[in-house]
Structures are given as C-alpha cells and as structure tokens.
Scaffold this motif. Structure first.
Motif, short mmCIF file in Angstrom:
data_model
loop_
_atom_site.label_atom_id
_atom_site.label_comp_id
_atom_site.label_asym_id
_atom_site.label_seq_id
_atom_site.Cartn_x
_atom_site.Cartn_y
_atom_site.Cartn_z
N VAL A 12 0.84 -1.19 0.00
CA VAL A 12 0.00 0.00 0.00
C VAL A 12 0.88 1.25 0.00
CG1 VAL A 12 -1.74 1.29 1.29
CG2 VAL A 12 -1.90 -1.19 1.12
N GLU A 13 1.96 1.22 0.75
CA GLU A 13 2.91 2.34 0.71
C GLU A 13 3.46 2.51 -0.69
OE1 GLU A 13 5.93 1.82 3.68
OE2 GLU A 13 4.64 2.56 5.27
N ASP A 14 3.78 1.40 -1.35
CA ASP A 14 4.28 1.46 -2.73
C ASP A 14 3.24 2.08 -3.66
OD1 ASP A 14 6.55 0.20 -1.76
OD2 ASP A 14 6.00 -1.77 -2.54
N GLU A 15 1.98 1.69 -3.51
CA GLU A 15 0.91 2.24 -4.32
C GLU A 15 0.72 3.73 -4.03
OE1 GLU A 15 -2.09 2.47 -7.14
OE2 GLU A 15 -0.69 0.83 -6.78
N LEU A 16 0.86 4.12 -2.77
CA LEU A 16 0.74 5.53 -2.39
C LEU A 16 1.84 6.36 -3.05
CD1 LEU A 16 -0.73 7.66 -0.73
CD2 LEU A 16 0.73 7.02 1.22
N VAL A 17 3.03 5.82 -3.13
CA VAL A 17 4.12 6.52 -3.82
C VAL A 17 3.77 6.73 -5.29
CG1 VAL A 17 6.52 6.31 -4.61
CG2 VAL A 17 5.94 5.81 -2.23
N GLU A 18 3.23 5.70 -5.92
CA GLU A 18 2.83 5.81 -7.33
C GLU A 18 1.73 6.86 -7.51
OE1 GLU A 18 2.04 2.11 -9.33
OE2 GLU A 18 3.70 1.13 -8.30
N ILE A 19 0.77 6.88 -6.60
CA ILE A 19 -0.30 7.87 -6.65
C ILE A 19 0.30 9.27 -6.50
CG2 ILE A 19 -2.30 8.80 -5.39
CD1 ILE A 19 -3.04 5.82 -4.79
N TRP A 20 1.20 9.43 -5.55
CA TRP A 20 1.82 10.73 -5.30
C TRP A 20 2.62 11.19 -6.52
CZ3 TRP A 20 6.83 12.69 -4.86
CH2 TRP A 20 6.94 13.94 -4.26
N ASP A 73 -5.53 -4.83 20.15
CA ASP A 73 -4.13 -4.44 19.97
C ASP A 73 -3.97 -2.93 19.76
OD1 ASP A 73 -3.34 -7.12 20.09
OD2 ASP A 73 -3.63 -7.37 17.94
N ARG A 74 -5.11 -2.23 19.59
CA ARG A 74 -5.09 -0.81 19.26
C ARG A 74 -4.25 -0.55 18.02
NH1 ARG A 74 -4.59 1.74 25.26
NH2 ARG A 74 -6.66 1.11 25.93
N LEU A 75 -4.52 -1.37 16.99
CA LEU A 75 -3.76 -1.33 15.75
C LEU A 75 -4.69 -1.16 14.56
CD1 LEU A 75 -0.94 -1.76 14.40
CD2 LEU A 75 -1.58 -4.17 14.21
N VAL A 76 -4.34 -0.26 13.67
CA VAL A 76 -5.04 -0.05 12.41
C VAL A 76 -4.08 -0.43 11.30
CG1 VAL A 76 -6.10 1.62 10.86
CG2 VAL A 76 -6.38 1.86 13.33
N GLU A 77 -4.56 -1.23 10.36
CA GLU A 77 -3.74 -1.62 9.22
C GLU A 77 -4.43 -1.16 7.94
OE1 GLU A 77 -1.04 -5.41 8.38
OE2 GLU A 77 -3.18 -5.89 8.48
N VAL A 78 -3.75 -0.29 7.20
CA VAL A 78 -4.26 0.19 5.92
C VAL A 78 -3.87 -0.85 4.88
CG1 VAL A 78 -4.24 2.04 4.22
CG2 VAL A 78 -4.06 2.59 6.65
N VAL A 79 -4.87 -1.48 4.25
CA VAL A 79 -4.60 -2.60 3.35
C VAL A 79 -4.84 -2.27 1.89
CG1 VAL A 79 -5.04 -4.31 5.15
CG2 VAL A 79 -6.93 -3.57 3.68
N ARG A 80 -5.36 -1.06 1.61
CA ARG A 80 -5.61 -0.68 0.21
C ARG A 80 -5.71 0.83 0.13
NH1 ARG A 80 -5.42 -0.23 -4.70
NH2 ARG A 80 -7.09 -0.72 -6.13
N VAL A 81 -5.18 1.40 -0.95
CA VAL A 81 -5.32 2.83 -1.19
C VAL A 81 -5.61 3.03 -2.67
CG1 VAL A 81 -2.83 3.22 -1.60
CG2 VAL A 81 -4.29 5.12 -0.83
N ALA A 82 -6.43 4.03 -2.97
CA ALA A 82 -6.75 4.36 -4.35
C ALA A 82 -7.07 5.84 -4.44
CB ALA A 82 -7.95 3.55 -4.84
N ARG A 83 -6.96 6.38 -5.64
CA ARG A 83 -7.38 7.76 -5.87
C ARG A 83 -8.88 7.78 -6.07
NH1 ARG A 83 -3.67 10.30 -10.44
NH2 ARG A 83 -5.24 9.19 -11.59
N LEU A 84 -9.50 8.82 -5.57
CA LEU A 84 -10.94 9.01 -5.78
C LEU A 84 -11.20 9.53 -7.18
CD1 LEU A 84 -12.03 10.61 -2.41
CD2 LEU A 84 -12.64 8.37 -3.26
#
Length: 84
Positions: A12-20, A73-84
């Motif tokens: 997801v971080e990799d995809e965010l870099v591509e989006i950016w 665990d008080r943990l959030v995991e972002v598993v997908r990102v996309a542009r709107l």
C-alpha cells in the motif's frame, strides 16, 4: 479517547508513492495521508464505513483507503489505497 497505531502495508505504501508521483497536486495527496493517520490514530473503530466483516473504508480526498481495526491491539492496518 482510545489511541491507535496506524500501519500501512508495504504494498500500500508502494501504491501511495505511485499515486503521489502521478498526482497533479502532490500536496493534496500528502495532506490526505497525514489526515488519514490523524483520524485513524484517534478512535479508528468509529471512522469510515463498514464494507465487510473486519474491513472499513475512509475517503479523504483525493484518497480512499480500506483498513482493518484491531481494538484489542489498538492497531489499524491500511490494506488498500486508491485515488478518488
């Protein structure tokens, strides 16, 4: 207020870099990313909308994310990102 640790899956971080990199307004993507971290860091279990068991979505233009919340665990995991 319950605080959560927010983790972005590596793919997801990799995809965010591509989006950016492709964004016309990189500042908007950066701002949205920080806003997501802030929102999910505080009371993540009440943010966004339920999608399916264990998955929630959140729109912070220009991004949409899919995430999971582990209240124990008080943990959030972002598993997908996309542009709107």
């Amino acid at each position: 207020m319950t605080r959560y640790t927010v983790v972005w899956v590596q793919s997801v971080e990799d995809e965010l870099v591509e989006i950016w990199m492709a964004a016309e307004d990189r500042n908007a993507v950066t701002f949205a990313t920080h806003a997501i971290d802030r929102e999910l860091g505080a009371e993540a279990d009440s943010k966004g909308e339920d999608l399916a068991e264990g998955l929630r979505s959140l729109n912070v233009p220009p991004l949409r994310i899919i995430f999971t919340v582990s209240t124990d665990d008080r943990l959030v995991e972002v598993v997908r990102v996309a542009r709107l």
